[in-house]
Design a protein around this motif. Structure first.
Motif, mmCIF file in Angstrom:
data_model
loop_
_atom_site.group_PDB
_atom_site.id
_atom_site.type_symbol
_atom_site.label_atom_id
_atom_site.label_comp_id
_atom_site.label_asym_id
_atom_site.label_seq_id
_atom_site.Cartn_x
_atom_site.Cartn_y
_atom_site.Cartn_z
ATOM 1 N N PHE A 109 0.780 -1.347 -0.050
ATOM 2 C CA PHE A 109 -0.063 -0.051 -0.046
ATOM 3 C C PHE A 109 0.790 1.284 -0.025
ATOM 4 O O PHE A 109 0.590 2.124 -0.363
ATOM 5 C CB PHE A 109 -0.945 -0.041 1.479
ATOM 6 N N ALA A 110 2.070 1.157 0.648
ATOM 7 C CA ALA A 110 3.035 2.398 0.663
ATOM 8 C C ALA A 110 3.686 2.661 -0.795
ATOM 9 O O ALA A 110 4.373 3.856 -0.974
ATOM 10 C CB ALA A 110 3.734 2.201 1.956
ATOM 11 N N GLY A 111 3.731 1.693 -1.451
ATOM 12 C CA GLY A 111 4.612 1.733 -2.923
ATOM 13 C C GLY A 111 3.942 2.976 -3.677
ATOM 14 O O GLY A 111 2.808 3.260 -3.845
ATOM 15 N N SER A 112 5.040 3.313 -4.812
ATOM 16 C CA SER A 112 4.531 4.385 -5.745
ATOM 17 C C SER A 112 3.687 3.873 -6.677
ATOM 18 O O SER A 112 3.921 2.594 -6.846
ATOM 19 C CB SER A 112 5.853 5.181 -6.028
ATOM 20 N N ARG A 113 2.919 4.510 -7.277
ATOM 21 C CA ARG A 113 2.140 4.142 -8.365
ATOM 22 C C ARG A 113 2.376 4.885 -9.692
ATOM 23 O O ARG A 113 3.196 6.030 -9.631
ATOM 24 C CB ARG A 113 0.619 4.274 -7.909
ATOM 25 N N VAL A 114 1.856 4.586 -10.771
ATOM 26 C CA VAL A 114 2.147 5.104 -11.971
ATOM 27 C C VAL A 114 1.351 6.440 -12.087
ATOM 28 O O VAL A 114 1.652 7.305 -12.741
ATOM 29 C CB VAL A 114 1.888 4.451 -13.390
ATOM 30 N N HIS A 115 0.380 6.665 -11.197
ATOM 31 C CA HIS A 115 -0.455 7.865 -10.999
ATOM 32 C C HIS A 115 -0.820 7.941 -9.634
ATOM 33 O O HIS A 115 -1.423 7.137 -8.910
ATOM 34 C CB HIS A 115 -1.689 7.862 -12.064
ATOM 35 N N PRO A 116 -0.746 9.273 -8.924
ATOM 36 C CA PRO A 116 -0.938 9.105 -7.587
ATOM 37 C C PRO A 116 -2.672 8.814 -7.151
ATOM 38 O O PRO A 116 -2.927 8.517 -6.192
ATOM 39 C CB PRO A 116 -0.950 10.710 -7.162
ATOM 40 N N SER A 117 -3.517 8.955 -8.234
ATOM 41 C CA SER A 117 -4.872 8.447 -7.946
ATOM 42 C C SER A 117 -5.233 6.906 -8.017
ATOM 43 O O SER A 117 -6.213 6.610 -7.234
ATOM 44 C CB SER A 117 -5.728 9.333 -8.895
#
Length: 159
Positions: A23-31
């Protein structure tokens, strides 16, 4: 009498730590919101959850990815490769999985097998909701965050 499930290698704290790490990991888009599934070496769910705001179907997709790893014995990257090389076999195997496990085989990135230091399968972690590469990365990093080996590629076998 001893509990036959008490010798499981994973603890509830391990499972929770992997979910929190994912859950704490970064994503391709913040949403983007994700779902995480952790299953044991028999393919039974230890935790299937999603971030608040993630589409509910993502939980089923993540669980299907994780169970696919266990019932076929390879990460979803290898299942995806097999599905492309042998589509008739994959479709048939997926129907069998649907009828016996209750979920179809998932031939897309995001399901990673968890192994101990001896190479034995401990379980699988799968993510759904980010890109396939992002899902796979989150699952791999979650497994490694608690000291287990993440098997992303599977066996080097020519199918």
């Amino acid at each position: 009498a001893p509990n036959r499930w008490s010798d499981m290698a994973l603890t509830h704290e391990d499972v929770r730590a992997m979910v929190d790490h994912a859950f704490a990991g970064s994503r391709v888009h913040p949403s983007i919101k994700i779902a995480v599934a952790v299953v044991d070496a028999a393919g039974y769910a230890l935790m299937v959850t999603r971030e608040i705001g993630a589409p509910p179907l993502l939980m089923d997709i993540a669980e299907s990815k994780a169970k696919s790893c266990i019932v076929i014995g390879m990460p979803t990257r290898a299942i995806m490769d097999l599905a492309q090389k042998k589509p008739t076999w994959f479709e048939s195997a997926s129907r069998v999985a649907q009828s016996t496990v209750g979920l179809p085989l998932w031939g897309a990135l995001g399901g990673v097998i968890m192994r101990d230091a001896d190479g034995e399968i401990v379980g699988a972690v799968a993510i759904a909701g980010d890109t396939g590469a992002g899902d796979e990365r989150h699952a791999k990093e979650a497994i490694e965050s608690i000291g287990y080996v993440a098997d992303v590629d599977g066996l080097d076998v020519e199918w």
